[in-house]
Design a protein around this motif. Structure first.
Motif, PDB file in Angstrom:
ATOM      1  N   GLN A 235       0.829  -1.217   0.000  1.00 43.13           N
ATOM      2  CA  GLN A 235       0.000   0.000   0.000  1.00 43.13           C
ATOM      3  C   GLN A 235       0.868   1.273   0.000  1.00 43.13           C
ATOM      4  OE1 GLN A 235      -2.519  -0.768   3.481  1.00 43.13           O
ATOM      5  NE2 GLN A 235      -4.083  -1.622   2.129  1.00 43.13           N
ATOM      6  N   TRP A 237       0.533   3.991  -1.436  1.00 36.76           N
ATOM      7  CA  TRP A 237      -0.223   5.242  -1.376  1.00 36.76           C
ATOM      8  C   TRP A 237      -0.351   5.765   0.048  1.00 36.76           C
ATOM      9  CZ3 TRP A 237      -1.903   0.630  -3.326  1.00 36.76           C
ATOM     10  CH2 TRP A 237      -2.756  -0.134  -2.524  1.00 36.76           C
ATOM     11  N   LYS A 238      -0.278   4.862   1.021  1.00 36.07           N
ATOM     12  CA  LYS A 238      -0.347   5.321   2.420  1.00 36.07           C
ATOM     13  C   LYS A 238       0.908   6.091   2.793  1.00 36.07           C
ATOM     14  CE  LYS A 238      -3.624   1.957   4.267  1.00 36.07           C
ATOM     15  NZ  LYS A 238      -3.876   0.924   5.314  1.00 36.07           N
ATOM     16  N   ALA A 239       2.060   5.638   2.276  1.00 35.09           N
ATOM     17  CA  ALA A 239       3.298   6.382   2.505  1.00 35.09           C
ATOM     18  C   ALA A 239       3.232   7.743   1.813  1.00 35.09           C
ATOM     19  CB  ALA A 239       4.487   5.579   1.983  1.00 35.09           C
ATOM     20  N   TYR A 241       0.470   9.461   1.323  1.00 34.58           N
ATOM     21  CA  TYR A 241      -0.414  10.288   2.165  1.00 34.58           C
ATOM     22  C   TYR A 241       0.381  10.946   3.287  1.00 34.58           C
ATOM     23  CZ  TYR A 241      -4.904   8.565   0.300  1.00 34.58           C
ATOM     24  OH  TYR A 241      -5.981   8.293  -0.479  1.00 34.58           O
ATOM     25  N   ARG A 242       1.238  10.158   3.928  1.00 35.27           N
ATOM     26  CA  ARG A 242       2.024  10.716   5.031  1.00 35.27           C
ATOM     27  C   ARG A 242       2.930  11.842   4.525  1.00 35.27           C
ATOM     28  NH1 ARG A 242       2.117   5.158   6.408  1.00 35.27           N
ATOM     29  NH2 ARG A 242       4.181   4.848   5.470  1.00 35.27           N
ATOM     30  N   GLY A 246      -1.026  13.844   5.204  1.00 38.52           N
ATOM     31  CA  GLY A 246      -2.228  13.133   5.621  1.00 38.52           C
ATOM     32  C   GLY A 246      -3.389  13.225   4.646  1.00 38.52           C
ATOM     33  N   GLY A 248      -4.683  13.084   0.192  1.00 37.39           N
ATOM     34  CA  GLY A 248      -4.336  12.623  -1.133  1.00 37.39           C
ATOM     35  C   GLY A 248      -3.850  13.760  -2.015  1.00 37.39           C
ATOM     36  N   GLN A 264      -3.530   1.307  -9.332  1.00 36.91           N
ATOM     37  CA  GLN A 264      -3.299   1.927  -8.032  1.00 36.91           C
ATOM     38  C   GLN A 264      -3.452   3.455  -8.045  1.00 36.91           C
ATOM     39  OE1 GLN A 264       0.545   0.740  -6.555  1.00 36.91           O
ATOM     40  NE2 GLN A 264       0.052  -1.443  -6.550  1.00 36.91           N
ATOM     41  N   ARG A 267      -5.877   5.552  -5.930  1.00 40.53           N
ATOM     42  CA  ARG A 267      -5.716   5.472  -4.476  1.00 40.53           C
ATOM     43  C   ARG A 267      -4.848   6.606  -3.929  1.00 40.53           C
ATOM     44  NH1 ARG A 267      -7.219   0.663  -2.057  1.00 40.53           N
ATOM     45  NH2 ARG A 267      -7.872  -1.010  -3.464  1.00 40.53           N
ATOM     46  N   TYR A 268      -4.040   7.220  -4.787  1.00 42.55           N
ATOM     47  CA  TYR A 268      -3.191   8.329  -4.358  1.00 42.55           C
ATOM     48  C   TYR A 268      -3.939   9.666  -4.369  1.00 42.55           C
ATOM     49  CZ  TYR A 268       0.922   5.286  -5.034  1.00 42.55           C
ATOM     50  OH  TYR A 268       1.849   4.280  -4.970  1.00 42.55           O
TER      51      TYR A 268
END
Length: 364
Positions: A235, A237-239, A241-242, A246, A248, A264, A267-268
């Motif tokens: 995942q 995209w979670k990195a 987000y950070r 926090g 997209g 994917q 998801r970003y």
């Protein structure tokens, strides 16, 4: 017709063959350009590998620069001796797309097989992408070329014909990146690095590069990326987000032709964000997404061909950016090769480590 040397594709997936071919003189609205440099684009490789089918034999190559050596009738204000870049954007100038400011999707067809090239024995030979620039000379429409300064090295100018305008244009024109927005660029190859440059030039606040290797992520930062994320993470995209505080991204630019990247990409995205489709998967490849998510969050998916550029407007602008030190070109070149070495240059490009390999022609 005159005889020139060209790298000919006679079988998909096989090495190109250096041979003598025939080139017709320029017709109405056309010019002949003797080439100094042609860069190798992944699109050339995909065509030569049979990813999109097409006629054979063919001469690929479309990212070139040289000097005009002959001019047909009604070819604008171009003259012999003008240094130019040669693009694949053969726009008629009058169809609805051209009249609407979208020459990259010109609606007037051009038959590449009935173009100016013939095999050594007079047979049909495709002028691929309306260029056929893996050759010593090309004959193209005057609408495909842009005059450049005499002091701009042709090897650098050739990059402006495709990779640079596609990446920078995708960020500026297709995505419409505005100052303060956040951008994710998937793929840090030749086009990806230019998409990163485009986002930086447009004033993006944060630019997250996503790629398979740490080495490419470090290079991406040299071109303007503020953060890097390994695509192989669970995942990833979670990195991202950070890295984006926090949330997209306002724009996600997909610069690789890999279906997983397209799967994917949404998801970003943040609310109201757009995914810009730049990389070209093989014909028949399918991606998937959840329409309900895009609809509910006001997101979009947009195709971008050649950065949606108007070459007569955008290439001179990019030349100025380079001369001002705001656009990197020198740093994009990974290797320099001769036409006889083209198969080695293609093999090196396929490793994924090259930014851009350039074929240089010896005109002495």
């Amino acid at each position: 017709m005159q005889k020139i040397k060209a790298a000919v594709c006679r079988a998909f997936g096989e090495p190109l063959v250096i041979e003598d071919v025939h080139l017709a003189p320029p017709g109405t609205g056309e010019v002949e350009v003797t080439l100094d440099a042609v860069a190798i684009c992944h699109s050339d490789i995909s065509y030569a590998d049979g990813a999109w089918g097409g006629f054979l034999p063919a001469v690929y190559g479309h990212e070139a620069a040289g000097v005009i050596t002959a001019v047909g009738e009604a070819a604008g204000d171009f003259k012999v001796g003008d240094p130019v870049v040669v693009t694949l954007i053969r726009a008629c100038g009058s169809c609805p797309a051209c009249a609407g400011g979208q020459p990259t999707i010109c609606e007037t067809p051009y038959d590449n097989v009935k173009g100016p090239l013939k095999t050594g024995d007079g047979g049909q030979l495709e002028q691929a992408m309306a260029c056929g620039a893996f050759a010593e000379k090309v004959v193209v429409s005057h609408r495909q070329i842009v005059k450049i300064p005499d002091d701009l090295p042709k090897e650098l100018a050739s990059l402006l014909s495709c990779g640079v305008i596609t990446g920078v244009g995708a960020a500026v024109n297709a995505a419409g990146v505005r100052p303060g927005q956040d951008v994710v660029v998937i793929g840090a190859g030749g086009v990806g690095l230019n998409a990163i440059q485009g986002a930086r030039i447009a004033g993006a606040r944060r630019i997250v590069a996503v790629d398979m290797t740490e080495e490419k992520l470090e290079i991406a930062k040299e071109f303007g990326a503020t953060h890097g994320v390994l695509a192989g993470l669970d995942q990833p995209w979670k990195a991202a987000y950070r890295a984006l505080g926090g949330r997209g991204a306002d724009a996600v630019l997909i610069t690789v032709g890999a279906v997983p990247a397209y799967d994917q990409a949404p998801r970003y995205l943040g609310r109201g964000g757009k995914a810009i489709m730049i990389g070209m998967p093989h014909s028949g490849d399918m991606a998937s997404y959840e329409p309900v998510v895009l609809a509910a969050l006001g997101q979009g998916i947009v195709g971008s061909k050649m950065g949606d550029v108007v070459i007569q407007r955008d290439i001179p602008w990019m030349v100025d950016l380079y001369k001002q030190g705001r656009l990197k070109l020198d740093e994009l070149i990974s290797g320099r090769w001769s036409l006889d070495q083209i198969n080695e240059a293609i093999a090196d490009t396929k490793t994924g480590s090259a930014k851009r390999n350039v074929i240089l022609f010896d005109r002495t």
